[in-house]
Design an enzyme around this catalytic site. Structure first.
Site, PDB file in Angstrom:
ATOM      1  N   CYS A 363      -4.630   9.961   2.538  1.00  0.00           N
ATOM      2  CA  CYS A 363      -4.593  10.290   3.625  1.00  0.00           C
ATOM      3  C   CYS A 363      -4.093  11.251   4.096  1.00  0.00           C
ATOM      4  O   CYS A 363      -5.080  12.613   4.096  1.00  0.00           O
ATOM      5  CB  CYS A 363      -3.792   9.018   4.132  1.00  0.00           C
ATOM      6  SG  CYS A 363      -3.979   8.664   5.651  1.00  0.00           S
ATOM      7  N   HIS A 489      -7.602   4.671   2.768  1.00  0.00           N
ATOM      8  CA  HIS A 489      -6.312   4.096   1.574  1.00  0.00           C
ATOM      9  C   HIS A 489      -7.040   3.461   0.567  1.00  0.00           C
ATOM     10  O   HIS A 489      -6.546   2.248   0.687  1.00  0.00           O
ATOM     11  CB  HIS A 489      -5.539   3.466   2.365  1.00  0.00           C
ATOM     12  CG  HIS A 489      -4.024   4.052   3.020  1.00  0.00           C
ATOM     13  ND1 HIS A 489      -3.057   4.650   2.844  1.00  0.00           N
ATOM     14  CD2 HIS A 489      -4.303   4.524   4.266  1.00  0.00           C
ATOM     15  CE1 HIS A 489      -2.694   5.380   3.653  1.00  0.00           C
ATOM     16  NE2 HIS A 489      -2.898   5.689   4.522  1.00  0.00           N
ATOM     17  N   GLU A 491      -5.487   2.433  -2.299  1.00  0.00           N
ATOM     18  CA  GLU A 491      -4.851   1.493  -2.792  1.00  0.00           C
ATOM     19  C   GLU A 491      -4.671   0.884  -1.966  1.00  0.00           C
ATOM     20  O   GLU A 491      -5.207  -1.089  -2.526  1.00  0.00           O
ATOM     21  CB  GLU A 491      -3.573   1.870  -3.152  1.00  0.00           C
ATOM     22  CG  GLU A 491      -3.143   2.214  -1.567  1.00  0.00           C
ATOM     23  CD  GLU A 491      -2.688   3.035  -0.513  1.00  0.00           C
ATOM     24  OE1 GLU A 491      -2.822   4.181   0.288  1.00  0.00           O
ATOM     25  OE2 GLU A 491      -4.288   4.072  -1.033  1.00  0.00           O
TER      26      GLU A 491
END
Length: 529
Positions: A363, A489, A491
């Site tokens: 990001c 993102h 993750e």
């Protein structure tokens, strides 16, 4: 608990309740509350929802997250619309009624066999009283066979006397009882496993069956917990309390069995990854990144050790010295907001690019990697991010067009699951092995396409974008061993047995970098010998 019940073939969902008056977690500083997790529908929520998704291997939505602010907004909006027919609006029955309604809405959505509802905070917190009262009312309305209470409490260990202390648990159980809630089960968090003496004492003073006093000691991995609970027959106790049929004989494979085996061999190969951000003093700010790296360990047969670096300590006047990244095999620049630490992040991006160290930007890390490349490779010396320098004359990163007229902060970013088009023949396509992926976003700024031609001319490739190719979402440098960054993102979508492809390939690149460094070191040692 949710994962364990799912392991026994029950359908399960989980709700988190938080007592703060924020509508959601979107405007809370990570230093105060840890990571802000984002669901597929764009809900900005507590980091516990990320844990729920990883353990249930399921996508949750807005009904899995309830704050006091969300409840009060519903109640006050109804009052303004005149829906209470002139009645005076009170905590009981109106606030508690809305809480119960949202719990039931989630239960019927599945429909689910079990909904695990977590009331955040600590027993006795004023802001959580209405949640506990709603739970008491649920028991009254649904009956003893349909509602059970589990109280999670801490049992501290006194080093000087060498004993566990049950008094805090006794007091918290008594406080719950005064609120009309009798725990059916107590889960005791502790440094080490409960002794029989302490278990018996908690059972006696809490009026709880001894087999329902559950020991939850510290472990070296959260993924060991379902098996630890299973050995204490927690699923069986829940099934008995809720009058649900649970097979007596079941698959003997324990939950997360392969993870536990992986943990036992963790001393084989270690690689060091640097997390370079401005919230590094509180590791919970990056908990999903930590989990995504752990998910990636399994296939690569490595252990990832993290080095935390506060980028606010680095700038043009305080450059990176060799010791800061000694032994590092990969650099992650995570998400974030604001000017503080931004120039330091750019320094670490530059170091990774110039020294061939595997790099992953997330990001804000994507945005600052573009700024670094524009400045140092494309000759755009004054290139900047408009959040850092609003009046820059070279805005390579600027506000998304639909963000420019917004005045509010909460819930107004580009949020949630969005389609990402991945270009064939790129490193990104090599990671994903498909042309379309759904990833989760949380940002206001984007790459300024006016600079796309000059940046691509100098060797940077935009390998992922919106399906209309208007917003750039993945960047890479093909001549670098591994230099990738994403506007989203990754993750947030990583799961224990399905690591996100960008993290998986990043860890692989870090392992190869580490092995090459060892080979060079050994060769130099032989030559010196």
């Amino acid at each position: 608990l949710g994962h364990l019940l799912k392991h026994y073939n029950f359908t399960v969902s989980q709700i988190k309740m938080d007592g703060y008056l924020n509508i959601d977690a979107g405007t809370i500083n990570p230093y105060r509350h840890g990571e802000v997790f984002v669901l597929n529908d764009g809900t900005e929520c507590d980091m516990d929802l990320g844990t729920y998704e990883r353990f249930l291997d399921d996508n949750l939505n807005e009904y899995n997250y309830i704050t006091a602010g969300k409840i009060y907004r519903i109640v006050l909006d109804k009052e303004r619309r005149g829906e209470y027919l002139g009645r005076d609006v009170q905590v009981i029955p109106h606030v508690t009624g809305e809480i119960k309604y949202l719990i039931r809405t989630k239960a019927h959505e599945g429909p689910y066999d079990v909904v695990v509802v977590e009331v955040g905070g600590t027993v006795g917190d004023l802001e959580n009283m209405h949640f506990i009262e709603a739970a008491r009312e649920m028991l009254h309305e649904e009956g003893r066979d349909n509602v059970m209470f589990s109280h999670v409490t801490q049992v501290p260990y006194n080093e000087s006397t060498g004993e566990q202390k049950s008094k805090p648990t006794q007091h918290s159980v008594r406080t719950l009882q005064q609120l009309g809630v009798q725990p059916d089960m107590v889960v005791c968090r502790s440094e080490r496993a409960l002794t029989d003496k302490v278990r018996q004492k908690i059972s006696l003073y809490g009026t709880i069956p001894e087999q329902h006093v559950i020991s939850s000691p510290d472990t070296d991995s959260i993924y060991k917990l379902p098996t630890l609970l299973d050995k204490q027959r927690v699923a069986q106790s829940v099934a008995e309390s809720l009058k649900m049929y649970l097979p007596q004989s079941f698959d003997t494979a324990r939950p997360f069995d392969s993870y536990i085996k992986h943990i036992s061999r963790r001393n084989k190969k270690t690689i060091h990854i640097a997390i370079t951000g401005k919230y590094t003093a509180l590791h919970d700010s990056y908990v999903s990144i930590m989990n995504a790296l752990e998910h990636s360990e399994l296939r690569e047969k490595v252990t990832v050790k993290l080095d935390w670096i506060d980028t606010s300590e680095y700038s043009d006047t305080h450059p990176i010295d060799g010791k800061a990244l000694e032994g590092i095999s990969g650099i992650i620049v995570p998400g974030g907001f604001g000017e503080r630490g931004a120039e330091g992040k750019i320094r670490f991006v530059q170091h990774a690019r110039e020294n061939g160290i595997p790099f992953l930007g997330l990001c804000y890390g994507f945005q600052l990697a573009v700024v670094e490349f524009a400045r140092n490779i494309c000759g755009l010396d004054r290139a900047n991010h408009t959040e850092v320098e609003p009046d820059t004359d070279t805005p390579v990163i600027y506000l998304l067009p639909d963000q420019r007229k917004l005045s509010g902060m909460g819930g107004t970013m580009r949020l949630g699951g969005q389609d990402v088009k991945i270009i064939r023949g790129t490193q990104a396509f090599g990671c994903y092995q498909k042309e379309l992926s759904v990833e989760r976003f949380r940002h206001r700024y984007e790459f300024n396409n006016e600079y796309k031609e000059v940046i691509e001319k100098h060797g940077l490739v935009f390998s992922g974008m919106t399906p209309d190719e208007d917003i750039m979402q993945i960047m890479e440098i093909p001549t670098h061993p591994f230099f990738m960054a994403s506007q989203f993102h990754p993750e947030l979508t990583s799961r224990p047995y399905h690591a996100n492809p960008l993290f998986q390939e990043f860890v692989k690149a870090a392992r190869l970098y580490s092995e090459n460094a060892e080979t060079v070191h050994n060769k130099e040692a032989v030559e010196l010998g």
